[in-house]
Design a protein around this motif. Structure first.
Motif, PDB file in Angstrom:
ATOM      1  N   ILE A  14       0.852  -1.191   0.000  1.00  0.00           N
ATOM      2  CA  ILE A  14       0.000   0.000   0.000  1.00  0.00           C
ATOM      3  C   ILE A  14       0.893   1.248   0.000  1.00  0.00           C
ATOM      4  CG2 ILE A  14      -1.905   1.175   1.184  1.00  0.00           C
ATOM      5  CD1 ILE A  14      -2.548  -1.745   0.210  1.00  0.00           C
ATOM      6  N   ALA A  15       0.613   2.159  -0.910  1.00  0.00           N
ATOM      7  CA  ALA A  15       1.450   3.352  -1.059  1.00  0.00           C
ATOM      8  C   ALA A  15       1.222   4.341   0.083  1.00  0.00           C
ATOM      9  CB  ALA A  15       1.132   4.036  -2.390  1.00  0.00           C
ATOM     10  N   ASP A  16       2.255   5.087   0.405  1.00  0.00           N
ATOM     11  CA  ASP A  16       2.144   6.207   1.351  1.00  0.00           C
ATOM     12  C   ASP A  16       1.820   7.458   0.539  1.00  0.00           C
ATOM     13  OD1 ASP A  16       2.474   8.301   3.067  1.00  0.00           O
ATOM     14  OD2 ASP A  16       4.375   7.592   3.918  1.00  0.00           O
ATOM     15  N   GLU A  17       0.600   7.978   0.717  1.00  0.00           N
ATOM     16  CA  GLU A  17       0.182   9.134  -0.075  1.00  0.00           C
ATOM     17  C   GLU A  17       0.343  10.432   0.722  1.00  0.00           C
ATOM     18  OE1 GLU A  17      -3.342   8.337  -2.687  1.00  0.00           O
ATOM     19  OE2 GLU A  17      -3.376   6.457  -1.562  1.00  0.00           O
TER      20      GLU A  17
ATOM     21  N   VAL B 178       0.243   0.324  -4.576  1.00  0.00           N
ATOM     22  CA  VAL B 178      -1.090   0.737  -5.038  1.00  0.00           C
ATOM     23  C   VAL B 178      -1.659   1.791  -4.088  1.00  0.00           C
ATOM     24  CG1 VAL B 178      -1.651  -1.361  -6.332  1.00  0.00           C
ATOM     25  CG2 VAL B 178      -2.095  -1.302  -3.880  1.00  0.00           C
ATOM     26  N   ASP B 179      -2.398   2.755  -4.649  1.00  0.00           N
ATOM     27  CA  ASP B 179      -2.901   3.852  -3.815  1.00  0.00           C
ATOM     28  C   ASP B 179      -4.426   3.816  -3.684  1.00  0.00           C
ATOM     29  OD1 ASP B 179      -3.913   5.029  -6.142  1.00  0.00           O
ATOM     30  OD2 ASP B 179      -2.389   6.621  -6.221  1.00  0.00           O
TER      31      ASP B 179
ATOM     32  N   PRO C 243      -4.351   1.893   6.368  1.00  0.00           N
ATOM     33  CA  PRO C 243      -4.323   0.652   7.149  1.00  0.00           C
ATOM     34  C   PRO C 243      -5.239  -0.416   6.558  1.00  0.00           C
ATOM     35  CG  PRO C 243      -5.703   2.295   8.229  1.00  0.00           C
ATOM     36  CD  PRO C 243      -5.172   2.953   6.998  1.00  0.00           C
ATOM     37  N   VAL C 244      -4.917  -0.849   5.364  1.00  0.00           N
ATOM     38  CA  VAL C 244      -5.702  -1.900   4.698  1.00  0.00           C
ATOM     39  C   VAL C 244      -4.750  -3.045   4.368  1.00  0.00           C
ATOM     40  CG1 VAL C 244      -7.439  -0.342   3.748  1.00  0.00           C
ATOM     41  CG2 VAL C 244      -5.385  -0.813   2.412  1.00  0.00           C
ATOM     42  N   PRO C 245      -5.294  -4.262   4.187  1.00  0.00           N
ATOM     43  CA  PRO C 245      -4.395  -5.398   3.927  1.00  0.00           C
ATOM     44  C   PRO C 245      -3.592  -5.191   2.645  1.00  0.00           C
ATOM     45  CG  PRO C 245      -6.684  -6.126   4.246  1.00  0.00           C
ATOM     46  CD  PRO C 245      -6.708  -4.643   4.203  1.00  0.00           C
ATOM     47  N   VAL C 246      -2.408  -5.800   2.635  1.00  0.00           N
ATOM     48  CA  VAL C 246      -1.605  -5.790   1.421  1.00  0.00           C
ATOM     49  C   VAL C 246      -2.430  -6.464   0.311  1.00  0.00           C
ATOM     50  CG1 VAL C 246      -0.451  -7.995   1.900  1.00  0.00           C
ATOM     51  CG2 VAL C 246       0.737  -6.255   0.584  1.00  0.00           C
ATOM     52  N   VAL C 247      -2.238  -6.016  -0.903  1.00  0.00           N
ATOM     53  CA  VAL C 247      -3.010  -6.583  -2.021  1.00  0.00           C
ATOM     54  C   VAL C 247      -2.212  -7.736  -2.612  1.00  0.00           C
ATOM     55  CG1 VAL C 247      -3.916  -6.080  -4.330  1.00  0.00           C
ATOM     56  CG2 VAL C 247      -4.211  -4.406  -2.462  1.00  0.00           C
TER      57      VAL C 247
END
Ligand code: DHB
Ligand code: FE
Length: 311
Positions: free
Chosen positions: A81-84, A123-124, A90-94
């Protein structure tokens, strides 16, 4: 054989992600938005796809403005998960599906669509917000996800017609994959919105509803919309809707619209959402033989009135 069973579209407004992450979904402003996806989550839990292909756009997270591929397919096993700017959501890795993604790459590139292949990619919100809307907030996403990032942030994006044809190539690719997998394709982004400039705040609900109608019944007509027409009618960022045409191209010509939701606004944007199912092949013939009504016909009867929610 793998097959595409359905397509869904959904907006990807980042503030929707922030509302989830900051536990604000029951505030009246947000409740209106999230309520519209309750049925969608039920539908998803029943449909239980083996894989989802998510057509989305990156917002200068994986690709900086220095390098922007038109179509980028995620072939990795995992997409962090990208840092925007506020830390990664805080979501599961894809988790990906490298085998199906490689197969799609091979088929689609040999069909003359030049994809960029991403063996490593973050991914964002463009991808994670639609996943939340359709799956809720589970500990793990329930199935592998193949990301397909489309450039809609720097002119020129691909035309709607090219997107529609890419969808067709993806359908052919999926249908030539030997394993029995049921695939759902997401088209994300939209609907009408403009974030900056003199027309900031623009929403065009009349156009949005016509687009949703066209998506189900006459997508070919939508492929003839130029970028300028899309931006004039739906705002500069409304051009994101070309991504929905990849999803639609990946479905059969005739589909059943099983759900639609539209609300204005979420942040600056009109939230539009539709679920389209492919009809089950051979259902009529099989039903005639067995004299039982075809699942498709039963479903069509039950859903003769498509569930439409507007707020
Ligand atoms: C908003 C919508 C978008 O599609 C986006 O990428 C960023 C912001 C908004 O409505 O605020
Ligand atoms: Fe956007």
């Amino acid at each position: 054989m793998a097959r595409i069973v359905a397509g869904v579209t959904s907006s990807h407004v980042p503030a929707i992600g922030a509302a989830i992450d900051n536990h604000r979904t029951s505030e009246p402003y947000w409740q209106r938005v999230f309520e519209g996806f309750e049925r969608s989550k039920e539908w998803m839990a029943k449909t239980r796809p083996d894989v989802c292909i998510v057509v989305y756009n990156d917002h200068a997270s994986a690709f900086s403005v220095e390098m922007i591929p038109t179509f980028a397919l995620g072939t990795a096993a995992e997409f962090p998960i990208a840092d925007e700017g506020w830390g990664p959501r805080p979501v599961p890795v894809v988790k990906g599906h490298p085998e199906l993604a490689s197969h799609i790459a091979q088929s689609v590139i040999l069909d003359e669509f030049d994809l960029t292949l991403c063996n490593k990619m973050e991914v964002d919100h463009g991808l994670t917000v639609p996943l939340n809307l359709m799956f809720g907030s589970p500990k793990e996403w329930p199935c592998p996800i193949i990301p397909l990032a489309v450039n809609v942030v720097q002119f020129p994006p691909p035309t709607g017609n090219r997107c529609f044809n890419l969808g067709k190539a993806i359908k052919k690719a999926v249908e030539s994959y030997p394993q029995d997998l049921r695939v759902v394709v997401f088209g994300t982004g939209g609907m009408s919105h403009q974030i900056s400039g003199q027309r900031a705040g623009l929403i065009n609900s009349k156009f949005d509803h016509a687009f949703l109608d066209g998506l189900t019944k006459n997508p070919k007509k939508l492929t003839r919309l130029s970028h300028l027409e899309l931006m004039r009618e739906a705002g500069a960022e409304g051009v994101e809707m070309v991504m929905w045409l990849i999803m639609r191209g990946a479905l059969d010509e005739k589909v059943d619209e099983v759900y639609r939701f539209y609300t204005v606004p979420a942040s600056n944007t009109a939230v539009g959402h539709i679920i389209l199912e492919n009809r089950i092949k051979g259902a009529k013939k099989a039903a005639a033989k067995s004299k039982k009504p075809a699942p498709k016909l039963k479903r069509a009867a039950a859903l003769q009135k498509v569930h439409r929610v507007r707020s």
